[in-house]
Design an enzyme around this catalytic site. Structure first.
Site, mmCIF file in Angstrom:
data_model
loop_
_atom_site.group_PDB
_atom_site.id
_atom_site.type_symbol
_atom_site.label_atom_id
_atom_site.label_comp_id
_atom_site.label_asym_id
_atom_site.label_seq_id
_atom_site.Cartn_x
_atom_site.Cartn_y
_atom_site.Cartn_z
ATOM 1 N N SER A 52 35.036 37.814 36.534
ATOM 2 C CA SER A 52 36.406 38.108 36.129
ATOM 3 C C SER A 52 36.878 37.386 34.878
ATOM 4 O O SER A 52 37.918 37.732 34.329
ATOM 5 C CB SER A 52 37.373 37.795 37.281
ATOM 6 O OG SER A 52 37.223 38.735 38.311
ATOM 7 N N LYS B 94 46.547 32.886 33.908
ATOM 8 C CA LYS B 94 46.480 34.079 34.754
ATOM 9 C C LYS B 94 47.547 34.001 35.846
ATOM 10 O O LYS B 94 47.869 32.914 36.342
ATOM 11 C CB LYS B 94 45.074 34.160 35.370
ATOM 12 C CG LYS B 94 44.751 35.437 36.123
ATOM 13 C CD LYS B 94 43.285 35.398 36.561
ATOM 14 C CE LYS B 94 42.853 36.642 37.301
ATOM 15 N NZ LYS B 94 41.417 36.592 37.657
ATOM 16 N N SER C 299 38.853 40.640 36.601
ATOM 17 C CA SER C 299 40.254 40.760 36.976
ATOM 18 C C SER C 299 41.215 40.033 36.026
ATOM 19 O O SER C 299 42.435 40.254 36.078
ATOM 20 C CB SER C 299 40.478 40.215 38.388
ATOM 21 O OG SER C 299 40.185 38.823 38.462
#
Length: 432
Positions: free
Chosen positions: A161, A61, A137
């Site tokens: 997330s 990420k 997210s």
């Protein structure tokens, strides 16, 4: 067996073909990945291995530091920040284990919001249907794992997330007990709630990644027998407003668990959820801690555009008095202990990961009130694990028209037992 370099080249070629519309990856590390893949292949020829992640293609990420470049965290604002001096600790551990890090995946700005939308860099298209949201997210992470541009994706989970995009894209997502995997070099949202976890197409891959990131020796877990397990279903608020297809799939999953020998028992946690809502009525923990991290630009104004959904929530949280935050955290500690006591009578809690499946991007962009409602539903079940300091695993749940997830939750520190149960439940669901 296909050489790691060959597999990598196939993926890089696919990504090159869509380079004009790349919304999953924020950055690719093609040459570094090739070097890592070649090193794996050389070890294989020599009869050597660094472990189960050696040669596994991993995406990370865009909130993990990589030495020599700024960590954007999904924001335009951070393009001007100083480059990271060293890799994030989990990135170092992955490299040492032989993982081939292919690139950084897109995310929602500052890891805030659960829909997966990003107005600056574009929204990763859901792996099942590009017109649908990917969830956030860790939006690009969920798509990368599902589409096969990585074997394993590494995300962060503050309110769901990892598990939300896992559920919406049809892969496995694991949220470990908070602080079990070090956060060093990961851009924070809420230090009290943040966890780092993997997304992959199997529980076994998540187990391998989790062990490396936690700095543990690789461990082999047998599937946990379902016979005699006490599984709690929290009837009440957490099972309200569930889509018909998700509800039907969830009921079938419960029947499968019971047929395998588990005892399914209802439990009540609505009182604890209500108490936490009261404790956080002046502001959520994530928003207040996020506001502290972003206090400078919130006070002085942002130098570049910020997603209004992010700046609005953080701006409101800036107004929460310190005394309210301290009282909230003290009350949360009491409620975490109360939830632990409540769940001590059970082995696991089971819920739909999200009560709704991925919704059309266009509809959410066109209607802010609808988007807020969907986001609330996406986070409703997953955030329980973060707020009450639990560990949780989302598994693909077959039977609904769009990808849906089955979430297992366990008490703080019961990560390995949860993963062992995940192996067994994964097989049950696949056999169905």
């Amino acid at each position: 067996m296909t050489a790691t370099r060959d597999r990598l080249e196939v993926i890089l070629a696919r990504l090159k073909a869509r380079a004009g519309d790349e919304r999953v990856f924020a950055k690719l590390y093609g040459e570094a990945a090739r070097a890592a893949a070649d090193a794996t292949d050389a070890r294989v020829r020599a009869g050597l291995t660094l472990g189960p992640l050696d040669g596994v293609i991993v995406s990370i990420k865009d909130l993990f530091d990589v030495a020599g470049e700024p960590t954007l965290a999904g924001s335009v604002m951070r393009r001007a920040t100083a480059p990271a001096q060293v890799d994030a600790l989990v990135v170092k551990r992955l490299r040492r284990a032989g993982a081939v890090i292919i690139g950084k995946t897109h995310m929602t700005e500052f890891a805030f919001t659960a829909l997966g939308l990003n107005p600056h860099y574009g929204t990763p298209p859901n792996a099942a249907d590009p017109t649908l949201i990917p969830g956030g997210s860790s939006s690009g992470a969920g798509v990368s794992a599902a589409e096969g541009s990585s074997d394993i994706s590494v995300g962060s989970d503050t309110g769901g997330s990892v598990r939300v995009p896992a559920a919406l894209n049809g892969v496995v997502g694991f949220k470990p007990t908070a602080r079990r995997i070090p956060l060093d070099g990961a851009f924070p949202l809420s230090p009290s709630l943040d966890s780092i976890g993997p997304l992959a197409r199997s529980v076994a891959q998540c187990i391998a990644a989790d062990a490396v990131m936690a700095g543990k020796e690789h461990f082999v877990l047998p599937p946990l027998s379902m016979s005699g397990l006490r599984i709690a279903v929290p009837r009440g608020r957490l099972l309200d407003s569930v889509e018909a297809g998700v509800a039907a799939s969830f009921d079938r999953a419960l029947q499968q668990l019971a047929a395998a020998g588990a005892t399914i028992t209802e439990c009540r946690v609505d009182d604890l959820l209500a108490d936490l809502r009261v404790a956080t009525r002046t502001g959520t923990i994530a928003a207040i801690e996020g506001a502290a991290i972003h206090a400078d630009w919130l006070a002085n104004g942002a130098s570049t555009p910020v997603d209004a959904n992010v700046s609005g929530a953080l701006g409101r949280a800036m107004q929460v008095p310190a005394v309210s935050y301290i009282r909230t955290m003290n009350r949360r500690a009491e409620l975490v202990a109360a939830m632990d006591a409540r769940l001590s009578a059970f082995d696991f809690v089971v819920l739909p990961t999200t009560p709704v499946t991925a919704q059309p991007i266009a509809e959410l962009l066109a209607d802010g009130a609808h988007a807020d409602r969907i986001e609330g539903l996406l986070l409703r079940n997953t955030q329980v694990a973060n707020q009450f300091d639990l560990t949780a695993l989302s598994l693909p749940m077959p039977g609904s028209a769009r990808p849906a997830g089955l979430m297992l939750m366990a008490r703080n520190g019961h990560d390995r037992r949860l993963l062992s149960a995940g192996l067994a439940v994964e097989t049950l669901l696949a056999d169905a």
